[in-house]
Design a protein around this motif. Sequence first.
Motif, PDB file in Angstrom:
ATOM      1  N   THR A 290       0.857  -1.174   0.000  1.00 27.58           N
ATOM      2  CA  THR A 290       0.000   0.000   0.000  1.00 27.58           C
ATOM      3  C   THR A 290       0.896   1.227   0.000  1.00 27.58           C
ATOM      4  O   THR A 290       1.784   1.345   0.857  1.00 27.58           O
ATOM      5  CB  THR A 290      -0.927   0.034   1.228  1.00 27.58           C
ATOM      6  N   THR A 291       0.692   2.106  -0.946  1.00 23.81           N
ATOM      7  CA  THR A 291       1.517   3.311  -1.035  1.00 23.81           C
ATOM      8  C   THR A 291       0.620   4.539  -1.155  1.00 23.81           C
ATOM      9  O   THR A 291      -0.517   4.460  -1.649  1.00 23.81           O
ATOM     10  CB  THR A 291       2.463   3.261  -2.252  1.00 23.81           C
ATOM     11  N   PHE A 314       4.369   4.222   2.895  1.00 26.96           N
ATOM     12  CA  PHE A 314       4.087   2.923   2.279  1.00 26.96           C
ATOM     13  C   PHE A 314       4.096   1.836   3.354  1.00 26.96           C
ATOM     14  O   PHE A 314       4.665   1.991   4.442  1.00 26.96           O
ATOM     15  CB  PHE A 314       5.092   2.595   1.181  1.00 26.96           C
TER      16      PHE A 314
END
Length: 356
Positions: A290-291, A314
């Motif tokens: 996830t960024t 992130f």
Amino acid sequence: MRKLLCSLLLLGSIYAQDFFKFSTIYGAYSLTSPVTKEQQFQVTGGQLQEILNERDDHTIMTFGIRKLARFGYENKPEVWYTGEEAPINESVAIGNVPTGWEYVIEYSDHKEFEEEFTNKEFMLRYMGNSFLVKANYDYRGYEDLEFAGLDMRYKKNFGNLALSLGVAGRSHPAYLDFLPIDLWWDEQDIDTDEFIPFWLFAYHKGFTDEWAEQYTQYGYQYYDWKWYDAEGNLVASTDEQFYKQVYGEIVRDYNEEWAKDKGYQNELSLSVGADYYKYNPKNWFHFWATTYPVTKGMSDYSFNYELADSEMDFDLGLVYGWKLTKQFGVFVEARYLNMYDVKSYEAKTGFNWLIY
């Protein structure tokens, strides 16, 4: 944010059939003996004396409710939930349910290492066929860390791979890229590059000093500054003691209170995710990322990514396991988290060899 999470939880219970089905309500209390330090001694009045420090027991009291689907490679928890579990499916954006609700609500009260603090965790996630929504709030009392977020994404599945794209609103106390104490010196028109009269700030916080005659334990006379707090209590018998043991806490408390007075800071981020999960009893692979590559500050003291070492936040994770035979297998687990320029990482690798 907590009100929003409670509202979502209430809506979920109203509109989602079997919202609480398969959930677990739990409570637990744990008690452990305190850590024993090595013996310490001091010389007083010409005598060697042992320093005896009585320490309190460590206690944790936890209450919560959770509904989380385990991934295939995760071990089944013990017979009872205690609140000390940290399953991977709490941190990932995409859980192991095709559609439906998952959630964790937990409150814990801690007394550890002569400190008393509370932890709070709220996580609510809904997985749809083509979208996901995740709301969370975390308060970690020992680290004095607090943050919340609402992440909404469009999701597209490509077999075992799921890609997601959306927006995330995040909120947290002010994380400053400067020291408020420096502003105080500026307000007093004091050029700290030339000379810093540290005692002026102590006076400002209600401390007073007194040049006083004193005596050592052997009867030798000397003079030094005694320091008193706003209530008149003696806090230091010498200047050196005051600036080494007391002054730093005064500055730290001032910086923290100044930041807290600014309230919650809000940010809007582009949210991008990639999750790959493939499992069979002999071999499994799970990767998630996830960024937040683009973030727009919505408050005066939102986090300044231009001055940070990392220009984006992130969360990366990896779990791999391979049972080469019925008796022998290897595994790798790793996670790297970077949030608001605070980095946290962990990794484990090893093997299991069953002999029978």
